[in-house]
Write a protein that holds these residues in place. Sequence first.
Motif: not given
Length: 129
Positions: A103-129
């Motif tokens: 839509s921005m350039t009118a270029i039709d791409l041949q291929e888009i390769n997705v490389h998943v290089v990591g998974i982010h684990m949610e930071d567990d923040v526990e209240d220690t009261e």
Amino acid sequence: MSEQPLLEVSDQNELGKVKIAPEVLEVIAGIAATEIPGVYAMRGNFASGVAERFGKKSHSKGVKVELKDDGVSIDIYVILKYGQPIPKVAQGLQTNIRQTIFSMTAIDLQEINVHVVGIHMEDDVEDTE
């Protein structure tokens, strides 16, 4: 600055030519990738990490554009959030990047390769009261 090949996107007419640098496609693809739910971050290199520490945002981080004889190819390196379905997120990335660049350039791409290089684990923040 090194000479990068430019991508010609229009036929010669009386107004002139339109050429787009590969770096422009990298920025467009990087921004389009961050719009997809499930993407935590893009993988960068050492230089982009140092630049971000000083406040400079690198939108092309984790994106590589290759100009080939038979078309344009994009490799994207992402870190996903834990618990997200990888095939669904990858397909969303490919679809959004293809549509945004077209839509921005009118270029039709041949291929888009997705490389998943990591998974982010949610930071567990526990209240220690």
